[in-house]
Enzyme design. Sequence first.
Site, PDB file in Angstrom:
ATOM      1  N   TYR A 148     -17.689   8.499 -13.476  1.00  0.00           N
ATOM      2  CA  TYR A 148     -18.589   9.647 -13.015  1.00  0.00           C
ATOM      3  C   TYR A 148     -19.389   8.953 -11.435  1.00  0.00           C
ATOM      4  CZ  TYR A 148     -22.851  12.444 -12.435  1.00  0.00           C
ATOM      5  OH  TYR A 148     -23.694  13.173 -11.942  1.00  0.00           O
ATOM      6  N   ASP A 243     -16.944   2.720  -5.964  1.00  0.00           N
ATOM      7  CA  ASP A 243     -18.420   3.419  -6.244  1.00  0.00           C
ATOM      8  C   ASP A 243     -19.215   2.305  -6.840  1.00  0.00           C
ATOM      9  OD1 ASP A 243     -19.490   6.401  -7.875  1.00  0.00           O
ATOM     10  OD2 ASP A 243     -20.612   5.087  -6.816  1.00  0.00           O
ATOM     11  N   LYS A 271     -29.370   3.968  -5.696  1.00  0.00           N
ATOM     12  CA  LYS A 271     -30.265   3.306  -6.716  1.00  0.00           C
ATOM     13  C   LYS A 271     -30.903   2.123  -6.170  1.00  0.00           C
ATOM     14  CE  LYS A 271     -27.013   4.960 -10.272  1.00  0.00           C
ATOM     15  NZ  LYS A 271     -27.879   5.744 -11.477  1.00  0.00           N
TER      16      LYS A 271
HETATM   17  P1  KE4 Z   1     -26.794  10.317  -8.021  1.00  0.00           P
HETATM   18  O1  KE4 Z   1     -26.223  11.533  -7.250  1.00  0.00           O
HETATM   19  O2  KE4 Z   1     -27.088  10.543  -9.405  1.00  0.00           O
HETATM   20  O3  KE4 Z   1     -27.907   9.545  -7.158  1.00  0.00           O
HETATM   21  O4  KE4 Z   1     -25.757   9.166  -7.935  1.00  0.00           O
HETATM   22  C1  KE4 Z   1     -24.406   9.832  -8.739  1.00  0.00           C
HETATM   23  C2  KE4 Z   1     -23.641   8.393  -9.070  1.00  0.00           C
HETATM   24  C3  KE4 Z   1     -22.614   7.997  -8.512  1.00  0.00           C
HETATM   25  N1  KE4 Z   1     -21.891   7.117  -8.815  1.00  0.00           N
HETATM   26  C4  KE4 Z   1     -22.324   6.320  -9.825  1.00  0.00           C
HETATM   27  C5  KE4 Z   1     -21.455   5.098 -10.496  1.00  0.00           C
HETATM   28  C6  KE4 Z   1     -23.311   6.565 -10.633  1.00  0.00           C
HETATM   29  O5  KE4 Z   1     -23.781   5.899 -11.966  1.00  0.00           O
HETATM   30  C7  KE4 Z   1     -24.146   7.758 -10.353  1.00  0.00           C
HETATM   31  C8  KE4 Z   1     -25.321   8.448 -11.138  1.00  0.00           C
HETATM   32  N2  KE4 Z   1     -25.401   7.620 -12.198  1.00  0.00           N
HETATM   33  C9  KE4 Z   1     -26.120   8.516 -13.345  1.00  0.00           C
HETATM   34  C10 KE4 Z   1     -26.375   7.431 -14.680  1.00  0.00           C
HETATM   35  N3  KE4 Z   1     -25.125   7.460 -15.548  1.00  0.00           N
HETATM   36  C11 KE4 Z   1     -27.611   8.895 -13.036  1.00  0.00           C
HETATM   37  C12 KE4 Z   1     -28.141   9.319 -14.119  1.00  0.00           C
HETATM   38  C13 KE4 Z   1     -28.541  10.908 -14.022  1.00  0.00           C
HETATM   39  O6  KE4 Z   1     -27.507  11.715 -13.791  1.00  0.00           O
HETATM   40  O7  KE4 Z   1     -29.763  11.541 -14.199  1.00  0.00           O
END
Ligand code: KE4
Length: 436
Positions: A148, A243, A271
């Site tokens: 993801y 990533d 994050k």
């Molecule tokens: P954001 O767009 O949510 O800031 O980041 C996306 C993203 C990109 N790459 C990795 C490895 C990530 O884990 C994420 C986002 N992680 C999720 C948790 N599994 C965010 C939680 C959510 O979607 O509310």
Amino acid sequence: MPVVNRYAKSQALFAKARELMPGGVSSPVRSFKSVGRDPLFIQSGEGSTITDVDGNSYIDYVMSYGPLILGHSHPAVQAAVAKQISHGASFGCCSASEVELAGMICQAMPAVEMIRFVNSGTEAVMSALRLARGFTGRKVIVKMAGGYHGHVDSLLVQAGSGATTHGHPSSPGIPENVTANTVVIPFNDLPAAQAAFAKFGPQIAAVITEPVMGNIGVVLPRPGYLQALRSLCDDAGALLILDEVMTGFRVHPSGAQALLDVKPDLTCLGKIIGGGLPVGAYGGRRDMMNLVSPAGPVYQAGTLSGNPLAMQAGITTLRLLQDVNIYQHIEELGKQLEDGLRQSAKAARCDISIQRCGSMITPFFSPAGKTVENYADALRCDPAAYSTFFQVLLDEGVLIPPSQFEAWFISSAHTAGDIEKTIALAEKAMRAVAGK
Ligand code: KE4
């Protein structure tokens, strides 16, 4: 004696929220949909604990899904943000804090020679993909099944019928042609990666992967796997994008790329580098980053990119993380939790695979406790068991991610006492699962 509904205020807010927002939430996982409960609405967070609007407190292992490695409401982070906002929140112009945070990240991650700030991990990945295609002049992106990377259209794909066929959209609203250049392979499967390169090699712009998967639960790379991906990319003239939105500054002061000794061409971050405020970033080789507008023709922009509030929260967080004792502390807590959960599972006769990388950990309700090495393994886990486990812990004051397919996060604010309490309650929750 009337039964007191200890979640009444959260439920009332949820009823109102559902009228105004899809699913009543701002991000799907917060809906608690896969664990059979209504979502909590949180009032405050302090250290390792959060408190909901009904006044219930929890030892928190969601930790905002990763940013809060120092715990909730760290006084130094709060002070830095408060000081900055007294001077203004955003100027639409450059600020010294962007330069300072950029310097700290580039210093920590040698493969990141230059960096561009954005506002989310999704934006970081979307921009890195565009840059990889712009730099190579190629179209195909290879990603891992179950990986993801935010809600990037071209990466919201499900594996095609074969292991190395083009992906198909996993969401309505994404035209087939948008995912037509995305190839999906299983993580940790080197023959599948080799087959993808044999089939698409000269067309491949980049491989993107989480170096340690965290979005199907914590899944570690097999020894040598990432290095083999690096070699395949080098031989084919493709880029390797790591990533590290989740793993960056989480599993090592220089990221998983340092911990696992693999050098990416581009790195995506988020994050932790924002200390709990909205942030993302992508960075890498100078010759590549200098293609990004206005230095070069690859366009990317953002109103609040590099905003001083997020920058100051990130600067303060990374500055505090320069105390390597913090990493030693969260590693020890992670080990304590891992060993304790394993003992609880044994005592409760529950089939669980406990998988961890530093302060990221996932208990997989995996058949016969089989190690989860890829997405297919993760899908064989028992979500109903996890749901029961989640609910018992929640009602006992421990909040874990509301999905089997997430990582738990330990912060430097967690204590050995928090971990001991969690382990004891986990055994009770596992007995509830085993008893079902
Ligand atoms: P954001 O767009 O949510 O800031 O980041 C996306 C993203 C990109 N790459 C990795 C490895 C990530 O884990 C994420 C986002 N992680 C999720 C948790 N599994 C965010 C939680 C959510 O979607 O509310």
